[in-house]
Scaffold this motif. Structure first.
Motif, PDB file in Angstrom:
ATOM      1  N   PRO A 185       0.807  -1.231   0.000  1.00 24.92           N
ATOM      2  CA  PRO A 185       0.000   0.000   0.000  1.00 24.92           C
ATOM      3  C   PRO A 185       0.838   1.278   0.000  1.00 24.92           C
ATOM      4  N   ALA A 186       1.972   1.258   0.687  1.00 28.51           N
ATOM      5  CA  ALA A 186       2.819   2.458   0.713  1.00 28.51           C
ATOM      6  C   ALA A 186       3.399   2.740  -0.665  1.00 28.51           C
ATOM      7  N   ASP A 187       3.807   1.690  -1.372  1.00 30.14           N
ATOM      8  CA  ASP A 187       4.336   1.875  -2.724  1.00 30.14           C
ATOM      9  C   ASP A 187       3.243   2.357  -3.678  1.00 30.14           C
ATOM     10  N   VAL A 188       2.053   1.800  -3.539  1.00 25.64           N
ATOM     11  CA  VAL A 188       0.934   2.220  -4.389  1.00 25.64           C
ATOM     12  C   VAL A 188       0.617   3.696  -4.149  1.00 25.64           C
ATOM     13  N   LEU A 189       0.634   4.110  -2.894  1.00 25.67           N
ATOM     14  CA  LEU A 189       0.376   5.514  -2.575  1.00 25.67           C
ATOM     15  C   LEU A 189       1.466   6.405  -3.144  1.00 25.67           C
ATOM     16  N   ARG A 218      -7.939   1.457   7.746  1.00 26.77           N
ATOM     17  CA  ARG A 218      -9.291   0.897   7.766  1.00 26.77           C
ATOM     18  C   ARG A 218      -9.499  -0.137   6.666  1.00 26.77           C
ATOM     19  N   GLY A 219      -8.438  -0.395   5.893  1.00 23.41           N
ATOM     20  CA  GLY A 219      -8.512  -1.434   4.872  1.00 23.41           C
ATOM     21  C   GLY A 219      -8.895  -0.958   3.492  1.00 23.41           C
ATOM     22  N   ASN A 220      -9.120   0.334   3.297  1.00 21.11           N
ATOM     23  CA  ASN A 220      -9.441   0.838   1.970  1.00 21.11           C
ATOM     24  C   ASN A 220      -8.172   0.900   1.129  1.00 21.11           C
ATOM     25  N   GLU A 221      -8.290   0.669  -0.165  1.00 24.09           N
ATOM     26  CA  GLU A 221      -7.101   0.623  -1.007  1.00 24.09           C
ATOM     27  C   GLU A 221      -7.335   1.320  -2.338  1.00 24.09           C
TER      28      GLU A 221
END
Length: 385
Positions: A185-189, A218-221
């Motif tokens: 998720p950090a890379d995607v952001l 909260r699990g949103n992506e």
């Protein structure tokens, strides 16, 4: 736009109260099938005969060369577009009460691999530069962020859509996979933030970026990104979020980052569809935030609410959609006739044709935009994770 991890198994689908409506299309080409469905929908929406023929030609050209291949009994490269791996979906929407018809698809390559599909998608983008009104400047600014030397199976590559409504030119859009290089998720952001900066939207994205740690907790992506292939002040960059908690609270928290979102109206639509509950069943709902140059925050939030698993059948899904259309001042008669004409079996005895209900508000005194996303199941069973 499916998520492989939550697609039901073939056993679950077979034992469900309503079976997928499967189209008998294995022996015809992708182009023959899609243009036939497009023609049926366009005629029921009241488009003129000359417009329909022009649009059929544009769609046929966009699908070349792979569109001339037979659909076959199973997907050679399962596409993330649909649960059964079929590489296209059709959608219709009413903006300011005017109908618009769209087709989204993933190009299939000569080589039956994700890399082949990625090459085919990039090639189509370059060919679209020849179309009136298409501009690839912004696309070229960010393409390298969203391609991979080894794209993964069951994830998006480079997708496209074309959209048309009476009195306007055909509009094209490209879809990207922010998880192309990494699913972290950090890379995607970071990748999405870099893209928004290159596109001149760093300021408006920052109004969303500041909330991303909480949203991810909260699990949103972040699921997709897309941009209009147009050089226009109104051209959008869109970021799609999957609401993994399936809750109204989480969906509204993301949507409320847009200036035009109306939480009260959206909650009424949610509770009407989800039987008064604040938690959705089935696949996760999604939110799309639309960004434009010069705005301090996203302008719009489009909500994508799942119909299968929440409506008993396609007949029920159509009735629920029709009720919402009436609330927004739209006559649903042509839409209901269109569903009857498109369905491969009686809508009361099937599910899955109507996959998503889209809802977007812009201002309290204006009608909401309403959309329905249609899936054409041709392979009879979902792709396994």
């Amino acid at each position: 736009m499916r998520k492989v991890g939550v697609v039901p198994t073939s056993r679950e689908v077979s034992s469900s109260p309503q079976r997928w409506g499967v189209f008998p299309a294995h022996d015809i080409s992708f182009t023959q099938f899609l243009t036939s469905q497009y023609r049926t929908a366009a005629e029921h929406l009241g488009f003129s005969a000359s417009d329909v023929e022009t649009l059929i030609t544009e769609l046929s050209v966009a699908l070349r060369p792979w569109g001339d291949h037979p659909i076959g009994p199973c997907p050679k490269v399962p596409s993330f577009v649909s649960a059964d791996g079929f590489p296209a979906e059709m959608s219709l929407s009413w903006r300011e009460r005017r109908p618009e018809l769209r087709v989204l698809f993933e190009s299939l390559g000569d080589e039956p691999t994700p890399a082949g599909c990625q090459r085919a998608g990039r090639s189509l983008t370059e060919r679209l530069a020849e179309r009136p009104g298409v501009d690839l400047h912004r696309y070229h600014l960010v393409e390298d962020l969203f391609v991979s030397e080894d794209p993964r199976l069951n994830r998006p590559t480079i997708w496209h859509s074309l959209a048309w409504r009476p009195g306007e030119s055909t509009r094209y859009k490209t879809y990207f996979n922010p998880q192309a290089g990494s699913t972290d998720p950090a890379d995607v952001l970071d990748r999405t933030t870099e893209a928004m900066g290159r596109l001149g939207l760093a300021s408006s994205w920052s109004s969303v970026r500041m909330w991303m740690p909480e949203m991810m907790d909260r699990g949103n992506e972040i699921e997709f990104a897309a941009l209009d292939l147009a050089d226009s002040p109104n051209a959008r960059v869109k970021v799609y979020f999957r609401i993994n908690a399936r809750s109204l609270e989480d969906l509204d928290a993301v949507a409320s980052l847009a200036s035009g979102h109306d939480s009260e109206r959206a909650a009424r639509v949610w509770r009407s569809l989800y039987h008064g509950q604040d938690k959705a069943e089935g696949e996760e709902p999604m939110v799309c935030l639309a960004f434009r140059e010069g705005s301090a925050q996203p302008d719009e939030a489009n909500l994508y609410l799942r119909l299968p698993g929440n409506a008993e059948s396609d007949e029920d899904a159509a009735a629920r959609t029709a009720d919402l259309m009436r609330t927004e001042g739209l006559d649903p008669a042509s839409y209901l006739d269109m569903i009857e004409a498109l369905a491969p079996r009686p809508p009361s005895a099937m599910t899955g044709l109507q996959d998503l209900l889209a809802y977007r508000t812009k201002a309290p005194d204006r009608p909401a935009d309403i959309g329905v996303y249609l899936r054409f199941s041709v392979y009879d069973q979902p792709v396994e994770p």
